[in-house]
Design a protein around this motif. Structure first.
Motif, PDB file in Angstrom:
ATOM      1  N   LYS A  22       0.831  -1.206   0.000  1.00  0.00           N
ATOM      2  CA  LYS A  22       0.000   0.000   0.000  1.00  0.00           C
ATOM      3  C   LYS A  22       0.863   1.253   0.000  1.00  0.00           C
ATOM      4  CE  LYS A  22      -3.898  -2.124   2.413  1.00  0.00           C
ATOM      5  NZ  LYS A  22      -4.605  -2.230   3.703  1.00  0.00           N
ATOM      6  N   ARG A  23       1.962   1.236   0.746  1.00  0.00           N
ATOM      7  CA  ARG A  23       2.868   2.380   0.783  1.00  0.00           C
ATOM      8  C   ARG A  23       3.510   2.618  -0.575  1.00  0.00           C
ATOM      9  NH1 ARG A  23       5.713   1.324   6.708  1.00  0.00           N
ATOM     10  NH2 ARG A  23       3.959   2.173   7.919  1.00  0.00           N
ATOM     11  N   ALA A  24       3.958   1.546  -1.210  1.00  0.00           N
ATOM     12  CA  ALA A  24       4.588   1.676  -2.534  1.00  0.00           C
ATOM     13  C   ALA A  24       3.578   2.206  -3.548  1.00  0.00           C
ATOM     14  CB  ALA A  24       5.157   0.331  -2.981  1.00  0.00           C
ATOM     15  N   LYS A  25       2.372   1.672  -3.531  1.00  0.00           N
ATOM     16  CA  LYS A  25       1.335   2.141  -4.457  1.00  0.00           C
ATOM     17  C   LYS A  25       0.989   3.595  -4.200  1.00  0.00           C
ATOM     18  CE  LYS A  25      -0.666  -2.340  -5.458  1.00  0.00           C
ATOM     19  NZ  LYS A  25      -1.742  -3.285  -5.241  1.00  0.00           N
ATOM     20  N   SER A  26       0.951   4.001  -2.939  1.00  0.00           N
ATOM     21  CA  SER A  26       0.658   5.385  -2.588  1.00  0.00           C
ATOM     22  C   SER A  26       1.731   6.318  -3.160  1.00  0.00           C
ATOM     23  CB  SER A  26       0.585   5.513  -1.060  1.00  0.00           C
ATOM     24  OG  SER A  26       0.316   6.816  -0.668  1.00  0.00           O
ATOM     25  N   ALA A  27       3.000   5.930  -3.048  1.00  0.00           N
ATOM     26  CA  ALA A  27       4.089   6.744  -3.592  1.00  0.00           C
ATOM     27  C   ALA A  27       4.016   6.795  -5.113  1.00  0.00           C
ATOM     28  CB  ALA A  27       5.440   6.190  -3.132  1.00  0.00           C
ATOM     29  N   VAL A  28       3.720   5.668  -5.753  1.00  0.00           N
ATOM     30  CA  VAL A  28       3.603   5.631  -7.214  1.00  0.00           C
ATOM     31  C   VAL A  28       2.443   6.507  -7.675  1.00  0.00           C
ATOM     32  CG1 VAL A  28       2.995   4.152  -9.168  1.00  0.00           C
ATOM     33  CG2 VAL A  28       4.777   3.442  -7.581  1.00  0.00           C
ATOM     34  N   GLU A  29       1.302   6.422  -7.007  1.00  0.00           N
ATOM     35  CA  GLU A  29       0.152   7.261  -7.367  1.00  0.00           C
ATOM     36  C   GLU A  29       0.505   8.742  -7.253  1.00  0.00           C
ATOM     37  OE1 GLU A  29      -3.111   6.006  -4.909  1.00  0.00           O
ATOM     38  OE2 GLU A  29      -3.209   4.031  -5.887  1.00  0.00           O
ATOM     39  N   TYR A  30       1.244   9.105  -6.227  1.00  0.00           N
ATOM     40  CA  TYR A  30       1.653  10.496  -6.050  1.00  0.00           C
ATOM     41  C   TYR A  30       2.498  10.948  -7.238  1.00  0.00           C
ATOM     42  CZ  TYR A  30       3.656  14.700  -4.021  1.00  0.00           C
ATOM     43  OH  TYR A  30       4.032  16.003  -3.812  1.00  0.00           O
ATOM     44  N   VAL A  31       3.481  10.146  -7.620  1.00  0.00           N
ATOM     45  CA  VAL A  31       4.392  10.487  -8.718  1.00  0.00           C
ATOM     46  C   VAL A  31       3.627  10.593 -10.038  1.00  0.00           C
ATOM     47  CG1 VAL A  31       6.326   9.568 -10.059  1.00  0.00           C
ATOM     48  CG2 VAL A  31       6.436   9.557  -7.566  1.00  0.00           C
ATOM     49  N   ILE A  32       2.683   9.695 -10.264  1.00  0.00           N
ATOM     50  CA  ILE A  32       1.889   9.714 -11.500  1.00  0.00           C
ATOM     51  C   ILE A  32       1.008  10.966 -11.541  1.00  0.00           C
ATOM     52  CG2 ILE A  32       0.001   8.553 -12.716  1.00  0.00           C
ATOM     53  CD1 ILE A  32       1.320   5.885 -11.802  1.00  0.00           C
ATOM     54  N   LYS A  33       0.413  11.316 -10.411  1.00  0.00           N
ATOM     55  CA  LYS A  33      -0.416  12.533 -10.360  1.00  0.00           C
ATOM     56  C   LYS A  33       0.391  13.792 -10.656  1.00  0.00           C
ATOM     57  CE  LYS A  33      -3.984  10.878  -7.248  1.00  0.00           C
ATOM     58  NZ  LYS A  33      -4.556  10.916  -5.897  1.00  0.00           N
ATOM     59  N   LYS A  34       1.693  13.729 -10.432  1.00  0.00           N
ATOM     60  CA  LYS A  34       2.570  14.873 -10.694  1.00  0.00           C
ATOM     61  C   LYS A  34       3.060  14.904 -12.143  1.00  0.00           C
ATOM     62  CE  LYS A  34       2.781  16.915  -6.671  1.00  0.00           C
ATOM     63  NZ  LYS A  34       2.748  18.341  -6.427  1.00  0.00           N
ATOM     64  N   GLY A  35       2.622  13.919 -12.962  1.00  0.00           N
ATOM     65  CA  GLY A  35       2.933  13.991 -14.387  1.00  0.00           C
ATOM     66  C   GLY A  35       3.863  12.934 -14.946  1.00  0.00           C
ATOM     67  N   ILE A  36       4.284  11.982 -14.143  1.00  0.00           N
ATOM     68  CA  ILE A  36       5.150  10.918 -14.650  1.00  0.00           C
ATOM     69  C   ILE A  36       4.279   9.808 -15.236  1.00  0.00           C
ATOM     70  CG2 ILE A  36       6.911   9.212 -14.030  1.00  0.00           C
ATOM     71  CD1 ILE A  36       7.804  12.213 -13.944  1.00  0.00           C
ATOM     72  N   GLU A  37       4.657   9.317 -16.421  1.00  0.00           N
ATOM     73  CA  GLU A  37       3.867   8.291 -17.103  1.00  0.00           C
ATOM     74  C   GLU A  37       3.834   7.005 -16.275  1.00  0.00           C
ATOM     75  OE1 GLU A  37       6.568   9.733 -18.417  1.00  0.00           O
ATOM     76  OE2 GLU A  37       5.936  10.878 -20.177  1.00  0.00           O
ATOM     77  N   LYS A  38       2.669   6.394 -16.237  1.00  0.00           N
ATOM     78  CA  LYS A  38       2.435   5.216 -15.411  1.00  0.00           C
ATOM     79  C   LYS A  38       3.387   4.069 -15.733  1.00  0.00           C
ATOM     80  CE  LYS A  38      -1.437   2.419 -13.842  1.00  0.00           C
ATOM     81  NZ  LYS A  38      -2.885   2.212 -13.914  1.00  0.00           N
ATOM     82  N   HIS A  39       3.721   3.883 -17.008  1.00  0.00           N
ATOM     83  CA  HIS A  39       4.572   2.755 -17.397  1.00  0.00           C
ATOM     84  C   HIS A  39       6.025   2.916 -16.925  1.00  0.00           C
ATOM     85  CE1 HIS A  39       5.610   5.562 -20.661  1.00  0.00           C
ATOM     86  NE2 HIS A  39       6.737   4.880 -20.742  1.00  0.00           N
ATOM     87  N   ARG A  40       6.398   4.082 -16.419  1.00  0.00           N
ATOM     88  CA  ARG A  40       7.773   4.321 -15.986  1.00  0.00           C
ATOM     89  C   ARG A  40       8.010   4.031 -14.504  1.00  0.00           C
ATOM     90  NH1 ARG A  40       9.527  10.049 -17.132  1.00  0.00           N
ATOM     91  NH2 ARG A  40      11.505   9.168 -16.434  1.00  0.00           N
TER      92      ARG A  40
END
Length: 188
Positions: A132-150
């Motif tokens: 859950k922590r890892a997914k939360s960090a990934v969601e944050y980064v994606i919301k800031k404009g980083i492409e999901k596949h990266r």
């Protein structure tokens, strides 16, 4: 190589650092710039620079370039979590914003964002919490404009502690350091 750009991305000037790593640009007053430093096999980095309202004749911006190697693990400073929580704390958001900028500066890099727990709690619970922590960090980064596949997420639970004290002998600071997020370079 260091590049000076305006905020629209237009290249204004470019130079190679000297043997001491120094570089200079003549800047105009009341302007904003973006500096980019890059070297082969290192993470490219950038910084904003402003002369608006400045009267100093010399502005200094230092870069510390980090090697860019596949499978390299980079610990993100201050990406910690409260006990049994997975939300992104304000102190963690500041550090994740730095990761976002690094990923924007290095648009071909893909990473695994991994999260870890301390040793308190059952193994299955800690694994779920770290995911859950890892997914939360990934969601944050994606919301800031980083492409999901990266950006991939991975939770490791308590299996990879940085503090190796016996669980019942760890102090609060040691437990806190084990509740962390890191990233591993998957491709460059």
């Amino acid at each position: 190589r260091v590049q000076l750009r305006d905020l629209d991305g237009q290249l204004l000037e470019e130079t190679i650092t000297d043997g001491e790593g120094r570089y200079t640009f003549a800047l105009k007053g009341d302007r904003q710039y973006r500096l980019t430093a890059e070297k082969e096999n290192f993470f490219r980095q950038s910084a904003r620079l402003s002369t608006v309202g400045k009267t100093e004749a010399l502005l200094r911006t230092d870069f510390r370039l980090y090697p860019l190697e596949v499978d390299q693990v980079v610990r993100l400073d201050n990406i910690y979590y409260d006990l049994a929580k997975w939300n992104i704390r304000p102190d963690a958001a500041i550090e994740l914003d730095k990761l976002v900028q690094t990923l924007m500066d290095n648009p071909t890099v893909t990473i695994e964002l991994s999260s870890h727990t301390d040793c308190r709690g059952k193994d299955a619970y800690n694994l779920s919490l770290s995911e859950k922590r890892a997914k939360s960090a990934v969601e944050y980064v994606i919301k800031k404009g980083i492409e999901k596949h990266r950006v991939l997420s991975k939770g490791y639970g308590e299996t990879k502690p940085v503090e190796t004290c016996a669980c019942e002998q760890c102090n609060d600071d040691q437990h806190q350091r084990n509740r962390r997020t890191e990233f591993k370079v998957l491709s460059k």
